[in-house]
Design a protein around this motif. Structure first.
Motif, short mmCIF file in Angstrom:
data_model
loop_
_atom_site.label_atom_id
_atom_site.label_comp_id
_atom_site.label_asym_id
_atom_site.label_seq_id
_atom_site.Cartn_x
_atom_site.Cartn_y
_atom_site.Cartn_z
N ASN A 20 0.94 -1.17 0.09
CA ASN A 20 0.04 0.14 -0.02
C ASN A 20 0.80 1.35 0.15
OD1 ASN A 20 -2.26 -1.26 0.11
ND2 ASN A 20 -2.66 -0.85 2.25
N SER A 21 0.40 2.41 -0.49
CA SER A 21 1.08 3.71 -0.68
C SER A 21 1.73 3.79 0.87
CB SER A 21 0.32 4.95 -1.05
OG SER A 21 -0.95 4.66 -0.45
N GLY A 22 0.90 3.70 2.09
CA GLY A 22 1.34 3.97 3.25
C GLY A 22 2.38 3.08 3.77
N SER A 23 2.83 1.99 3.07
CA SER A 23 3.52 0.86 3.71
C SER A 23 4.97 0.96 2.88
CB SER A 23 3.12 -0.42 3.90
OG SER A 23 2.67 -0.84 2.61
N LEU A 24 5.04 2.01 1.97
CA LEU A 24 6.36 2.10 1.05
C LEU A 24 7.71 1.99 1.94
CD1 LEU A 24 5.73 3.89 -2.18
CD2 LEU A 24 6.16 1.53 -1.91
N GLU A 25 8.69 1.41 1.46
CA GLU A 25 9.97 1.50 2.39
C GLU A 25 10.43 3.09 2.03
OE1 GLU A 25 9.11 -0.66 0.14
OE2 GLU A 25 10.19 -2.55 0.06
N LYS A 26 11.05 3.38 3.25
CA LYS A 26 11.61 4.76 3.28
C LYS A 26 12.66 5.16 2.05
CE LYS A 26 12.96 7.68 6.97
NZ LYS A 26 13.99 7.91 8.14
N LYS A 27 13.48 3.78 1.93
CA LYS A 27 14.46 4.39 0.88
C LYS A 27 13.86 4.39 -0.60
CE LYS A 27 16.15 -0.53 -0.25
NZ LYS A 27 14.90 -1.37 -0.24
N LEU A 28 12.90 3.86 -0.92
CA LEU A 28 12.12 3.93 -2.15
C LEU A 28 11.73 5.25 -2.03
CD1 LEU A 28 10.38 0.35 -2.83
CD2 LEU A 28 12.57 1.54 -3.72
#
Ligand code: SF4
Length: 333
Positions: free
Chosen positions: A117-125
């Motif tokens: 989900n958009s809310g769970s995207l990795e910080k580095k990405l």
């Protein structure tokens, strides 16, 4: 229970506490009755994972266990008979945890849905792509696919939902370009029934018209049955599912009957009938049969009486109060 890949299936998610088996089974039964093909339940604790076996004994559709953070919940849900596991491999701890889930699913022959989900995207990405973008979403999903593939696991479904309709459509289009895995599509957190249904119809509809999507969920802040009914209407509108399609005119100054009431009553009384028919409810006999000539059957308001028509041709004149009744009799419903 095998989850079909050959036709577009409708998913919904229970809103009960999964550990409350009686309430969860009752809600799934209601979902089955309105045409839900696959149901997902939240598994936030061990009690919920344990409940899966008794829920499964009492339902007739495949059950997906939705897991976040704790891989032990996934392992228990698999052991208890879940038909699919939905995880975000990025939030179940180290790679050993992901490997344990993959091995357990493989042993049982059940798929994993990677749900980003958009809310769970990795910080580095987020940093690399400058925020939530289709590229970032797809890179995240494909990174998780690679991880599962490393453990020789390939029975994978993918989802990459956002609450932004154009972004969701761009993301899935890109995902389709880059991978062949089956896709679960939808607009997440779409909102309340009215606006959420419209947003979902636009997003899901655009994708399905591109031939993208294997399972769909209309995500609404409403009773889950409403999600299924909305999903069926979307599929019917796209010609992807049969059933009764009610068409009705918006009415104008020529209208002679209460189209809204008759259309709603006709829809209610035909709900659940396994017929592939288009039924029209039109306000006037002058234009109605012509405007709805593609309908298999129809009703139109005439002067002092109503008419019933089939494929644009008038077949009977009927007193106004008997219109719906007579239509159903002619249709043998
Ligand atoms: Fe108006 Fe008749 Fe057309 Fe309905 S069917 S919109 S009442 S002209």
């Amino acid at each position: 229970m095998k989850i079909e890949k050959s036709r577009i299936t409708i998913q919904s998610m229970t809103t009960t506490k999964t550990a409350d088996t009686a309430a969860t089974v009752a809600q799934i039964k209601r979902l089955e009755a309105v045409g839900c093909d696959i149901v997902r339940v939240a598994v936030p604790n061990m009690e919920s994972a344990e409940a899966i076996s008794s829920i499964k004994e009492n339902i007739n559709i495949p059950l997906v266990a939705d897991i976040h953070f704790d891989h032990r919940l996934a392992l228990r849900a698999i052991e208890r008979g879940a038909d699919k596991i939905r995880i975000n491999p990025g939030n179940v701890g180290n790679t050993e945890n992901v490997k344990a889930i993959a091995n357990a699913c493989k042993a049982k022959g059940i798929p994993i849905r990677i749900g980003v989900n958009s809310g769970s995207l990795e910080k580095k990405l987020l940093e690399k792509h400058g925020g939530v973008t289709a590229e970032a979403m797809v890179e995240s999903v494909l990174g998780h696919v690679k991880l599962l593939n490393q453990y020789d696991f390939d029975d994978i479904w993918l989802s990459a939902k956002t609450s932004d309709v154009p972004l969701t459509v761009r993301t899935y289009r890109l995902l389709r370009e880059r991978t062949d895995y089956p896709l679960h599509i939808g607009v997440t957190e779409a909102g309340t029934e009215y606006s959420g249904t419209i947003k979902s119809a636009v997003g899901i509809g655009a994708l399905l018209l591109d031939g993208i999507g294997d399972t769909i969920r209309v995500s609404l802040t409403a009773e889950p049955e409403r999600e299924v009914i909305a999903a069926k209407v979307i599929l019917k509108a796209l010609g992807l599912r049969g059933g009764i399609d009610i068409i009705s005119c918006p009415t104008c100054g020529r209208c002679n009957i209460d189209v809204r009431e008759i259309a709603e009553e006709t829809e209610r009384r035909l709900e659940g009938k396994s017929l592939n028919l288009t039924v029209a409810v039109m306000g006037c006999a002058v234009n109605g049969p012509g405007e709805a000539s593609r309908a298999d059957y129809g009703i139109a308001g005439g002067d002092g009486e109503g008419i019933i028509f089939a494929k644009g041709k008038i077949i009977k004149k009927v007193p106004m109060k008997n219109l719906t009744e007579e239509l159903l009799r002619i249709m043998e419903c």
